[in-house]
Design a protein around this motif. Structure first.
Motif, mmCIF file in Angstrom:
data_model
loop_
_atom_site.group_PDB
_atom_site.id
_atom_site.type_symbol
_atom_site.label_atom_id
_atom_site.label_comp_id
_atom_site.label_asym_id
_atom_site.label_seq_id
_atom_site.Cartn_x
_atom_site.Cartn_y
_atom_site.Cartn_z
ATOM 1 N N ARG A 1 0.841 -1.206 0.000
ATOM 2 C CA ARG A 1 0.000 0.000 0.000
ATOM 3 C C ARG A 1 0.877 1.258 0.000
ATOM 4 N NH1 ARG A 1 -5.657 -0.534 1.903
ATOM 5 N NH2 ARG A 1 -6.143 -2.753 1.853
ATOM 6 N N ALA A 2 1.960 1.228 0.786
ATOM 7 C CA ALA A 2 2.849 2.404 0.847
ATOM 8 C C ALA A 2 3.498 2.653 -0.514
ATOM 9 C CB ALA A 2 3.914 2.200 1.916
ATOM 10 N N VAL A 3 3.867 1.562 -1.209
ATOM 11 C CA VAL A 3 4.437 1.717 -2.555
ATOM 12 C C VAL A 3 3.348 2.248 -3.503
ATOM 13 C CG1 VAL A 3 5.482 0.533 -4.529
ATOM 14 C CG2 VAL A 3 6.178 -0.078 -2.194
ATOM 15 N N GLY A 4 2.149 1.683 -3.400
ATOM 16 C CA GLY A 4 1.036 2.124 -4.251
ATOM 17 C C GLY A 4 0.732 3.596 -4.067
ATOM 18 N N ARG A 5 0.764 4.052 -2.827
ATOM 19 C CA ARG A 5 0.497 5.472 -2.550
ATOM 20 C C ARG A 5 1.552 6.362 -3.212
ATOM 21 N NH1 ARG A 5 0.029 7.329 3.612
ATOM 22 N NH2 ARG A 5 2.187 6.660 3.594
ATOM 23 N N LYS A 6 2.813 5.931 -3.156
ATOM 24 C CA LYS A 6 3.884 6.727 -3.794
ATOM 25 C C LYS A 6 3.701 6.770 -5.310
ATOM 26 C CE LYS A 6 7.230 6.881 -0.342
ATOM 27 N NZ LYS A 6 8.351 7.696 -0.053
ATOM 28 N N VAL A 7 3.262 5.634 -5.864
ATOM 29 C CA VAL A 7 3.056 5.587 -7.313
ATOM 30 C C VAL A 7 1.928 6.546 -7.716
ATOM 31 C CG1 VAL A 7 2.332 4.087 -9.213
ATOM 32 C CG2 VAL A 7 4.056 3.303 -7.581
ATOM 33 N N GLY B 1 3.206 9.744 -8.333
ATOM 34 C CA GLY B 1 4.081 9.902 -9.490
ATOM 35 C C GLY B 1 5.457 9.262 -9.386
ATOM 36 N N VAL B 2 5.715 8.543 -8.287
ATOM 37 C CA VAL B 2 7.032 7.919 -8.106
ATOM 38 C C VAL B 2 7.072 6.580 -8.866
ATOM 39 C CG1 VAL B 2 8.696 7.066 -6.377
ATOM 40 C CG2 VAL B 2 7.182 8.979 -5.808
ATOM 41 N N ASP B 3 8.233 6.213 -9.358
ATOM 42 C CA ASP B 3 8.415 4.922 -10.036
ATOM 43 C C ASP B 3 8.255 3.788 -9.004
ATOM 44 O OD1 ASP B 3 9.667 3.124 -12.201
ATOM 45 O OD2 ASP B 3 10.943 2.792 -10.443
ATOM 46 N N PRO B 4 7.489 2.725 -9.327
ATOM 47 C CA PRO B 4 7.200 1.689 -8.318
ATOM 48 C C PRO B 4 8.442 0.979 -7.762
ATOM 49 C CG PRO B 4 6.254 1.096 -10.469
ATOM 50 C CD PRO B 4 6.735 2.509 -10.574
ATOM 51 N N VAL C 1 -5.942 3.386 -2.760
ATOM 52 C CA VAL C 1 -4.565 2.929 -2.472
ATOM 53 C C VAL C 1 -4.489 1.406 -2.537
ATOM 54 C CG1 VAL C 1 -2.763 2.834 -0.691
ATOM 55 C CG2 VAL C 1 -3.897 5.000 -1.201
ATOM 56 N N ALA C 2 -5.560 0.720 -2.114
ATOM 57 C CA ALA C 2 -5.573 -0.755 -2.192
ATOM 58 C C ALA C 2 -5.429 -1.222 -3.638
ATOM 59 C CB ALA C 2 -6.863 -1.297 -1.574
ATOM 60 N N GLN C 3 -6.161 -0.572 -4.534
ATOM 61 C CA GLN C 3 -6.066 -0.947 -5.958
ATOM 62 C C GLN C 3 -4.670 -0.657 -6.493
ATOM 63 O OE1 GLN C 3 -8.184 -2.634 -7.723
ATOM 64 N NE2 GLN C 3 -9.945 -2.533 -6.372
ATOM 65 N N ALA C 4 -4.123 0.500 -6.114
ATOM 66 C CA ALA C 4 -2.760 0.853 -6.564
ATOM 67 C C ALA C 4 -1.767 -0.177 -6.023
ATOM 68 C CB ALA C 4 -2.402 2.257 -6.094
ATOM 69 N N ALA C 5 -1.988 -0.629 -4.777
ATOM 70 C CA ALA C 5 -1.101 -1.628 -4.159
ATOM 71 C C ALA C 5 -1.113 -2.919 -4.962
ATOM 72 C CB ALA C 5 -1.544 -1.899 -2.718
ATOM 73 N N SER C 6 -2.311 -3.379 -5.349
ATOM 74 C CA SER C 6 -2.375 -4.660 -6.054
ATOM 75 C C SER C 6 -1.799 -4.544 -7.465
ATOM 76 C CB SER C 6 -3.787 -5.241 -6.048
ATOM 77 O OG SER C 6 -4.612 -4.622 -6.987
ATOM 78 N N LYS C 7 -1.753 -3.322 -7.997
ATOM 79 C CA LYS C 7 -1.117 -3.141 -9.320
ATOM 80 C C LYS C 7 0.403 -3.163 -9.205
ATOM 81 C CE LYS C 7 -5.045 -0.818 -11.316
ATOM 82 N NZ LYS C 7 -5.695 0.448 -11.545
ATOM 83 N N ARG D 1 -9.330 -6.865 -7.168
ATOM 84 C CA ARG D 1 -8.047 -7.018 -6.481
ATOM 85 C C ARG D 1 -7.697 -8.510 -6.312
ATOM 86 N NH1 ARG D 1 -6.273 -5.340 -1.200
ATOM 87 N NH2 ARG D 1 -8.342 -4.869 -0.441
ATOM 88 N N ASP D 2 -8.697 -9.312 -5.905
ATOM 89 C CA ASP D 2 -8.452 -10.751 -5.718
ATOM 90 C C ASP D 2 -8.052 -11.408 -7.035
ATOM 91 O OD1 ASP D 2 -9.125 -10.566 -3.088
ATOM 92 O OD2 ASP D 2 -11.132 -11.405 -3.337
ATOM 93 N N LYS D 3 -8.714 -11.005 -8.102
ATOM 94 C CA LYS D 3 -8.428 -11.594 -9.412
ATOM 95 C C LYS D 3 -6.981 -11.288 -9.793
ATOM 96 C CE LYS D 3 -10.256 -11.271 -14.163
ATOM 97 N NZ LYS D 3 -9.721 -12.486 -14.675
ATOM 98 N N ARG D 4 -6.599 -10.017 -9.605
ATOM 99 C CA ARG D 4 -5.222 -9.623 -9.932
ATOM 100 C C ARG D 4 -4.234 -10.395 -9.041
ATOM 101 N NH1 ARG D 4 -5.746 -4.160 -8.991
ATOM 102 N NH2 ARG D 4 -6.952 -3.773 -10.848
ATOM 103 N N ASP D 5 -4.568 -10.528 -7.768
ATOM 104 C CA ASP D 5 -3.662 -11.212 -6.827
ATOM 105 C C ASP D 5 -3.549 -12.712 -7.138
ATOM 106 O OD1 ASP D 5 -3.258 -8.825 -5.532
ATOM 107 O OD2 ASP D 5 -4.570 -9.267 -3.831
#
Ligand code: C5P
Length: 201
Positions: A38-44, A47-50, A72-78, A158-162
């Protein structure tokens, strides 16, 4: 000596609540590994590179109520599908698991990839309807503007992606004990988890 409890499962299955409760019960440290993604997703989203975000993650990045939003949850799973992101977060999780005094880690790949040698592995599940209702209540109680249908759709996406990703997909480890919490109260689910752990200590 380290003692690791790996707790995996889909979103809103109850694994977070169970993890905190068993950590408390046994006096073990607890790491919610979803927070890392989630913290990485929030940074993305900022605009930050993952991969850079994952490599540079700091303890203070794991703070803040906005980590708990659906966005943020969706960004996290991406970001979680990116092998380099997962790799960058690996050492921290393994070091946490090996600390003395016992550790509980919850996530999606703890029993399969992060800690395949964990002394206890639990896979916590619940029906889609039950999970969506729990997450809806959690988010709406916090004042977030959500609908039941929207929450269900988010969880399924999210589950499908995971489940379908190539890197460390969400799947129960072969030696995991499966705990379906659909029909259980929190106390019942925690009591079952405590019993499983007690039998292995
Ligand atoms: O557990 P939580 O819902 O906070 O996790 C957010 C997202 O982070 C998950 O949907 C998943 O994509 C990712 N995640 C993961 N591996 C973990 C923990 C979380 O891929 N161990």
């Amino acid at each position: 000596m380290s003692f690791t409890v790996a707790i995996d499962g889909p979103a809103a299955s109850g694994k977070g609540t169970i993890s905190r409760a068993v950590a408390d019960h046994f006096g073990f440290a607890h790491l919610d590994t979803g927070l890392l993604y989630r913290a990485v997703g929030r940074k993305v989203l900022d605009g930050v590179d993952p991969v850079q975000a994952a490599k540079a993650l700091q303890a203070e990045d794991l703070q803040g109520d906005d980590l708990r939003t659906s966005k943020v949850a969706q960004a996290a799973s991406k970001v979680a599908v990116i092998p380099e992101v997962r790799q960058a977060l690996l050492d921290f999780q393994r070091a946490f698991a090996m600390r003395s005094g016992g550790a509980v880690l919850d996530g999606r790949d703890i029993g399969t990839v992060i800690c395949p040698g964990a002394q206890v592995k639990l896979f916590v599940t619940a029906s889609d309807a039950v999970r969506a209702e729990r997450r809806y209540l959690e988010l709406s109680t916090k004042g977030q503007d959500v609908t039941r249908d929207g929450v269900l759709e988010d969880l399924r996406a999210r589950d499908k992606r995971d489940r379908e990703r190539d890197a460390a997909p969400l799947v129960a480890a072969e030696d995991a004990v499966v705990l379906d919490t659909s029909e259980m109260s929190i106390d019942e689910a925690v009591a079952k988890a405590v019993a499983v752990i007690e039998a292995r200590i």
